[in-house]
Design an enzyme around this catalytic site. Sequence first.
Site, PDB file in Angstrom:
ATOM      1  N   PRO A  10       0.794  -1.232   0.000  1.00 20.70           N
ATOM      2  CA  PRO A  10       0.000   0.000   0.000  1.00 20.70           C
ATOM      3  C   PRO A  10       0.827   1.282   0.000  1.00 20.70           C
ATOM      4  O   PRO A  10       1.868   1.361   0.649  1.00 20.70           O
ATOM      5  CB  PRO A  10      -0.820  -0.109   1.295  1.00 20.70           C
ATOM      6  N   ASN A  11       0.312   2.229  -0.756  1.00 16.39           N
ATOM      7  CA  ASN A  11       0.862   3.590  -0.865  1.00 16.39           C
ATOM      8  C   ASN A  11       2.152   3.677  -1.687  1.00 16.39           C
ATOM      9  O   ASN A  11       2.658   4.780  -1.912  1.00 16.39           O
ATOM     10  CB  ASN A  11       1.089   4.230   0.523  1.00 16.39           C
ATOM     11  N   ARG A  18       5.271  10.925  -2.337  1.00 13.05           N
ATOM     12  CA  ARG A  18       5.007  10.562  -0.943  1.00 13.05           C
ATOM     13  C   ARG A  18       6.267  10.727  -0.081  1.00 13.05           C
ATOM     14  O   ARG A  18       7.275  10.037  -0.326  1.00 13.05           O
ATOM     15  CB  ARG A  18       4.586   9.075  -0.932  1.00 13.05           C
ATOM     16  N   TYR A  23      11.461   8.528   1.380  1.00 14.99           N
ATOM     17  CA  TYR A  23      11.487   7.497   0.334  1.00 14.99           C
ATOM     18  C   TYR A  23      12.189   7.941  -0.944  1.00 14.99           C
ATOM     19  O   TYR A  23      12.311   7.154  -1.885  1.00 14.99           O
ATOM     20  CB  TYR A  23      10.048   7.071   0.006  1.00 14.99           C
ATOM     21  N   ASN A  74       7.748  -5.784  -1.185  1.00 19.54           N
ATOM     22  CA  ASN A  74       7.781  -4.686  -0.223  1.00 19.54           C
ATOM     23  C   ASN A  74       6.359  -4.598   0.338  1.00 19.54           C
ATOM     24  O   ASN A  74       5.478  -4.007  -0.289  1.00 19.54           O
ATOM     25  CB  ASN A  74       8.186  -3.364  -0.877  1.00 19.54           C
ATOM     26  N   ALA A  77       3.179  -0.885   4.699  1.00 15.53           N
ATOM     27  CA  ALA A  77       2.615  -0.859   6.061  1.00 15.53           C
ATOM     28  C   ALA A  77       2.158  -2.241   6.528  1.00 15.53           C
ATOM     29  O   ALA A  77       2.156  -2.523   7.744  1.00 15.53           O
ATOM     30  CB  ALA A  77       1.458   0.133   6.119  1.00 15.53           C
ATOM     31  N   HIS A  80       4.050  -4.629   9.097  1.00 22.23           N
ATOM     32  CA  HIS A  80       3.975  -4.535  10.558  1.00 22.23           C
ATOM     33  C   HIS A  80       2.649  -5.047  11.120  1.00 22.23           C
ATOM     34  O   HIS A  80       2.471  -5.088  12.326  1.00 22.23           O
ATOM     35  CB  HIS A  80       4.180  -3.069  10.969  1.00 22.23           C
ATOM     36  N   ASP A  87       0.826 -15.589   6.436  1.00 21.91           N
ATOM     37  CA  ASP A  87       0.273 -16.933   6.279  1.00 21.91           C
ATOM     38  C   ASP A  87       0.215 -17.351   4.816  1.00 21.91           C
ATOM     39  O   ASP A  87       0.388 -18.536   4.499  1.00 21.91           O
ATOM     40  CB  ASP A  87      -1.129 -17.013   6.897  1.00 21.91           C
ATOM     41  N   GLU A  98      12.109  -9.956   1.341  1.00 20.14           N
ATOM     42  CA  GLU A  98      11.389  -8.756   1.790  1.00 20.14           C
ATOM     43  C   GLU A  98      12.301  -7.544   1.634  1.00 20.14           C
ATOM     44  O   GLU A  98      13.467  -7.595   2.038  1.00 20.14           O
ATOM     45  CB  GLU A  98      11.020  -8.929   3.268  1.00 20.14           C
ATOM     46  N   HIS A 100      12.654  -3.059   1.797  1.00 15.77           N
ATOM     47  CA  HIS A 100      12.140  -1.746   2.192  1.00 15.77           C
ATOM     48  C   HIS A 100      13.072  -0.671   1.680  1.00 15.77           C
ATOM     49  O   HIS A 100      14.298  -0.813   1.773  1.00 15.77           O
ATOM     50  CB  HIS A 100      12.041  -1.641   3.715  1.00 15.77           C
ATOM     51  N   LEU A 101      12.493   0.394   1.182  1.00 15.21           N
ATOM     52  CA  LEU A 101      13.298   1.530   0.736  1.00 15.21           C
ATOM     53  C   LEU A 101      14.007   2.177   1.916  1.00 15.21           C
ATOM     54  O   LEU A 101      15.211   2.462   1.873  1.00 15.21           O
ATOM     55  CB  LEU A 101      12.395   2.568   0.059  1.00 15.21           C
ATOM     56  N   ARG A 107      13.535   3.999  12.269  1.00 19.88           N
ATOM     57  CA  ARG A 107      12.331   4.831  12.262  1.00 19.88           C
ATOM     58  C   ARG A 107      11.494   4.581  13.529  1.00 19.88           C
ATOM     59  O   ARG A 107      12.018   4.127  14.538  1.00 19.88           O
ATOM     60  CB  ARG A 107      11.557   4.570  10.968  1.00 19.88           C
TER      61      ARG A 107
HETATM   62  C1  DQA Z   1       8.324   0.781   3.680  1.00 14.79           C
HETATM   63  C2  DQA Z   1       8.449   0.951   5.197  1.00 14.79           C
HETATM   64  C3  DQA Z   1       7.099   0.770   5.883  1.00 14.79           C
HETATM   65  O1  DQA Z   1       7.233   0.938   7.287  1.00 14.79           O
HETATM   66  C4  DQA Z   1       6.110   1.792   5.373  1.00 14.79           C
HETATM   67  O2  DQA Z   1       4.838   1.573   5.933  1.00 14.79           O
HETATM   68  C5  DQA Z   1       6.044   1.833   3.880  1.00 14.79           C
HETATM   69  C6  DQA Z   1       7.275   1.703   3.102  1.00 14.79           C
HETATM   70  C7  DQA Z   1       9.653   1.086   2.939  1.00 14.79           C
HETATM   71  O3  DQA Z   1       9.781   0.682   1.787  1.00 14.79           O
HETATM   72  O4  DQA Z   1      10.544   1.748   3.495  1.00 14.79           O
HETATM   73  O5  DQA Z   1       4.979   2.072   3.319  1.00 14.79           O
HETATM   74  O6  DQA Z   1       7.989  -0.562   3.400  1.00 14.79           O
END
Ligand code: DQA
Length: 150
Positions: A10-11, A18, A23, A74, A77, A80, A87, A98, A100-101, A107
């Site tokens: 998401p997002n 954003r 990011y 990725n 959110a 977490h 699952d 996995e 993450h940027l 954080r």
């Molecule tokens: C993220 C880190 C997550 O905590 C956050 O909710 C994101 C982006 C990252 O790529 O750094 O949406 O996955």
Amino acid sequence: MKKILVIHGPNLNLLGKREPEVYGKITIDQINKKLKEIAMKNKVDLEVFQSNHEGEIVDKIGNAKKACTALLINPAAYTHTSVAIRDAILATDIPTVEVHLSNIYSREDFRHNSLIAPVAKGQISGFGLDSYIYGLEAAIKLAKGYENKT
Ligand code: DQA
């Protein structure tokens, strides 16, 4: 040809606009373009999927086993919060990387826990676009059946 599924949570469709101080200015299209170049060089297929909806991501993983040999995700959110995505990875037993940027450990406290990491082969966090590049390199090795245990 081996196929790798890339999932952006998401997002991440909003990347570029954003929170650029967290990011960066890179867009999801730019990330996908780079990943496709790397996949082509390594002769693997890439399927790319972005969703803001947990159930859609769960469905995508659940249906991936037939066609895909590794997953690069990725979870954003949902990293977490999502027992359902965790699952789905367990249910399909698909080798997962996995990414993450941002560095989730530098954080807010609520970002320090990943529900996905324990069921992934590994996690890469904090390198911006390079997190995806390193993650794809790892996923390609997993898809080709090579794991570096040294
Ligand atoms: C993220 C880190 C997550 O905590 C956050 O909710 C994101 C982006 C990252 O790529 O750094 O949406 O996955």
